[in-house]
Scaffold this motif. Structure first.
Motif, mmCIF file in Angstrom:
data_model
loop_
_atom_site.group_PDB
_atom_site.id
_atom_site.type_symbol
_atom_site.label_atom_id
_atom_site.label_comp_id
_atom_site.label_asym_id
_atom_site.label_seq_id
_atom_site.Cartn_x
_atom_site.Cartn_y
_atom_site.Cartn_z
ATOM 1 N N UNK A 27 1.236 8.378 -1.380
ATOM 2 C CA UNK A 27 1.378 9.082 -0.109
ATOM 3 C C UNK A 27 0.183 10.014 0.100
ATOM 4 N N UNK A 28 -0.401 9.938 1.300
ATOM 5 C CA UNK A 28 -1.565 10.765 1.612
ATOM 6 C C UNK A 28 -2.883 10.024 1.513
ATOM 7 N N UNK A 29 -2.901 8.841 0.895
ATOM 8 C CA UNK A 29 -4.146 8.076 0.762
ATOM 9 C C UNK A 29 -4.587 7.534 2.117
ATOM 10 N N UNK A 30 -5.887 7.544 2.352
ATOM 11 C CA UNK A 30 -6.488 6.906 3.522
ATOM 12 C C UNK A 30 -6.996 5.537 3.073
ATOM 13 N N UNK A 31 -6.526 4.484 3.720
ATOM 14 C CA UNK A 31 -6.877 3.139 3.290
ATOM 15 C C UNK A 31 -7.549 2.385 4.424
ATOM 16 N N UNK A 32 -8.274 1.345 4.042
ATOM 17 C CA UNK A 32 -8.938 0.474 4.991
ATOM 18 C C UNK A 32 -8.251 -0.890 5.008
ATOM 19 N N UNK A 33 -8.465 -1.635 6.057
ATOM 20 C CA UNK A 33 -7.910 -2.983 6.144
ATOM 21 C C UNK A 33 -8.365 -3.803 4.942
ATOM 22 N N UNK A 34 -7.439 -4.538 4.358
ATOM 23 C CA UNK A 34 -7.636 -5.403 3.188
ATOM 24 C C UNK A 34 -7.659 -4.640 1.870
ATOM 25 N N UNK A 35 -7.546 -3.294 1.899
ATOM 26 C CA UNK A 35 -7.355 -2.572 0.634
ATOM 27 C C UNK A 35 -6.011 -2.981 0.038
ATOM 28 N N UNK A 36 -5.940 -3.024 -1.293
ATOM 29 C CA UNK A 36 -4.695 -3.424 -1.953
ATOM 30 C C UNK A 36 -3.675 -2.292 -1.880
ATOM 31 N N UNK A 37 -2.461 -2.644 -1.470
ATOM 32 C CA UNK A 37 -1.368 -1.680 -1.424
ATOM 33 C C UNK A 37 -0.549 -1.700 -2.707
ATOM 34 N N UNK A 38 -0.141 -2.904 -3.125
ATOM 35 C CA UNK A 38 0.762 -3.024 -4.266
ATOM 36 C C UNK A 38 0.646 -4.424 -4.837
ATOM 37 N N UNK A 39 1.290 -4.630 -5.975
ATOM 38 C CA UNK A 39 1.390 -5.957 -6.589
ATOM 39 C C UNK A 39 2.847 -6.209 -6.928
ATOM 40 N N UNK A 40 3.315 -7.413 -6.642
ATOM 41 C CA UNK A 40 4.685 -7.807 -6.960
ATOM 42 C C UNK A 40 4.654 -9.055 -7.813
ATOM 43 N N UNK A 41 5.728 -9.267 -8.547
ATOM 44 C CA UNK A 41 5.800 -10.430 -9.427
ATOM 45 C C UNK A 41 6.999 -11.276 -9.078
#
Length: 443
Positions: A27-41
């Motif tokens: 929370x609070x991060x500034x992200x750009x398009x195509x930056x990785x958000x998370x990984x799921x399995x």
């Protein structure tokens, strides 16, 4: 500013849910398009979720280790523009369907995977005890006395003559007693505490006691492995047979074949020989190349031999599969084995490359012990384990000669495989490996 809701996308293969194994944002991060958000399995395949737009993370909807339904809200972003919150799912790969809507999860902060905690002191107060004269009655030890630091080696203990006399009469070495008085002076109360707890064991210089406990949450691949092993051991009554094999002729042949490797004929390890031996042995006992649906009570025997190869990777144990081993020669088995094992270690193996095995091989190589008890890869009915090779003296009828020996440890599902059938299979493997030229004979 507007709010965008990023949902867990449909990752294909009919998967209804996935386990969250890694966050790349907070929370609070500034992200750009195509930056990785998370990984799921999902079923041992890890899928990374990128951001579809630029924005600021205002909310995350799950913790590491949580199971998230397809279509559930995963992240909320504050994005440029005006209007009400828009619900969007991360774009799936081409040809994949978009997940359905699902209620939003409650916003909670992500917990760390591991954290050290101090060990709690649950010790009970010392009980009263009787000591012989001339030691006076012992008072209860104070926490201060018990917790006092030990005196540095070589330091002379400080104590009054009365304390020293009492210590001599009680047989107490003052160098082992902690002093709680001024400047570390040993008091009568310190002697009481010492008599209650007894002398402390000596510590080598530079060594200290440690009481921290680190909690590691079992998530991702490690949790999948734990669940798989628990299911296998809970449902399958294992029978394990260990057989000794003379692999000296095989090793001589392998050394000869490895003299001039090429791209089409790579250097051979022992595993491709074992793979071909299993193909030949399973052709005679197809009941072992099977999957047992224990809920339906059906054994499905497969004509195609799909060999699972237990492979250690940086993330844990994975089982890539050599499909249709019956249609590959020894060099073909080696090429495919090298390919899928490398993809598994690099973390890029596909779902198809990690599923569909009908029988499994497991090997620890040079680390393997004299014998192991392999756990069957449910719902298969058999697994073959390779132990380390050693040189041992073997009686040839007239004298002892050095031979390269190796044990095979093979486990079987005793519900559907009788001990006799298991023994016949193991003996056939032994015969083929001890006479490796027969592996090159078709039929």
């Amino acid at each position: 500013m507007a709010e965008r809701i990023i949902k867990l996308p449909d990752v294909g293969e009919g998967i209804a849910e996935a386990e969250l194994v890694e966050w790349h944002v907070k929370v609070g991060d500034i992200i750009r398009e195509d930056d990785l958000l998370a990984a799921v399995m999902t079923d041992k395949a890890t899928v990374e979720i990128p951001a579809p737009v630029d924005g600021e993370v205002t909310w995350i909807g799950a913790e590491i280790g949580d199971t998230v339904a397809i279509g559930s809200a995963l992240v909320k972003l504050k994005v440029a523009g005006e209007g009400a919150a828009a619900e969007v799912a991360e774009e799936p790969e081409p040809g994949e369907a978009t997940g359905s809507d699902a209620p939003e999860a409650a916003a909670e902060p992500v917990k760390p995977v591991a954290k050290p905690t101090a060990e709690a002191d649950n010790s009970e107060p010392p009980r009263a005890m009787t000591v012989p004269k001339p030691v006076r009655a012992i008072a209860a030890a104070t926490p201060q006395a018990l917790a006092a630091p030990r005196r540095a080696p070589g330091d002379k203990p400080l104590a009054s003559p009365a304390v020293r006399l009492r210590a001599r009469e009680a047989g107490i070495d003052l160098r082992q007693a902690a002093g709680t008085g001024p400047a570390g002076r040993i008091l009568h109360e310190d002697l009481d505490a010492f008599l209650l707890r007894g002398p402390e064991p000596g510590h080598a210089p530079g060594l200290s006691q440690k009481s921290a406990v680190t909690e590691v949450k079992i998530v991702g691949l490690r949790r999948r492995i734990a669940e798989k092993m628990a299911l296998s051991k809970a449902r399958i009554p294992h029978i394990t047979i260990v057989e000794e094999v003379n692999v000296s002729p095989l090793e001589d042949l392998r050394a000869t074949l490895n003299r001039k490797p090429t791209a089409e004929r790579p250097k051979l390890t022992l595993l491709p020989f074992l793979m071909r031996a299993m193909v030949k042995a399973l052709a005679e006992q197809p009941n072992l190349n099977a999957l047992y649906d224990d809920e339906a009570g059906i054994v499905r025997q497969h004509a195609g031999i799909h060999l699972g190869i237990a492979t250690q990777t940086p993330g844990g144990l994975m089982v890539p599969v050599v499909k249709h081993a019956e249609a590959r020669d020894i060099f073909g088995c080696a090429l495919e084995l090298n390919r899928i094992a490398e993809r598994a270690r690099d973390g890029i193996a596909t779902r198809d490359e990690l599923t569909g095995s009908t029988i499994t091989i497991t090997s620890l190589g040079a680390l393997g012990g004299i014998a192991t008890t392999p756990v069957i890869n449910h719902p298969e009915v058999a697994i073959v384990g390779v132990n380390k090779m050693v040189v041992r003296p073997v009686w040839d009828g007239t004298t002892f000669v050095p031979r390269k020996m190796m044990n095979l440890s093979s486990s079987f599902d005793h519900r559907v495989v009788d001990g006799w059938d298991a023994a016949v299979f193991v003996q056939r493997l032994k015969e083929l490996l001890e006479n490796p030229a027969t592996l090159f004979i078709d039929g």
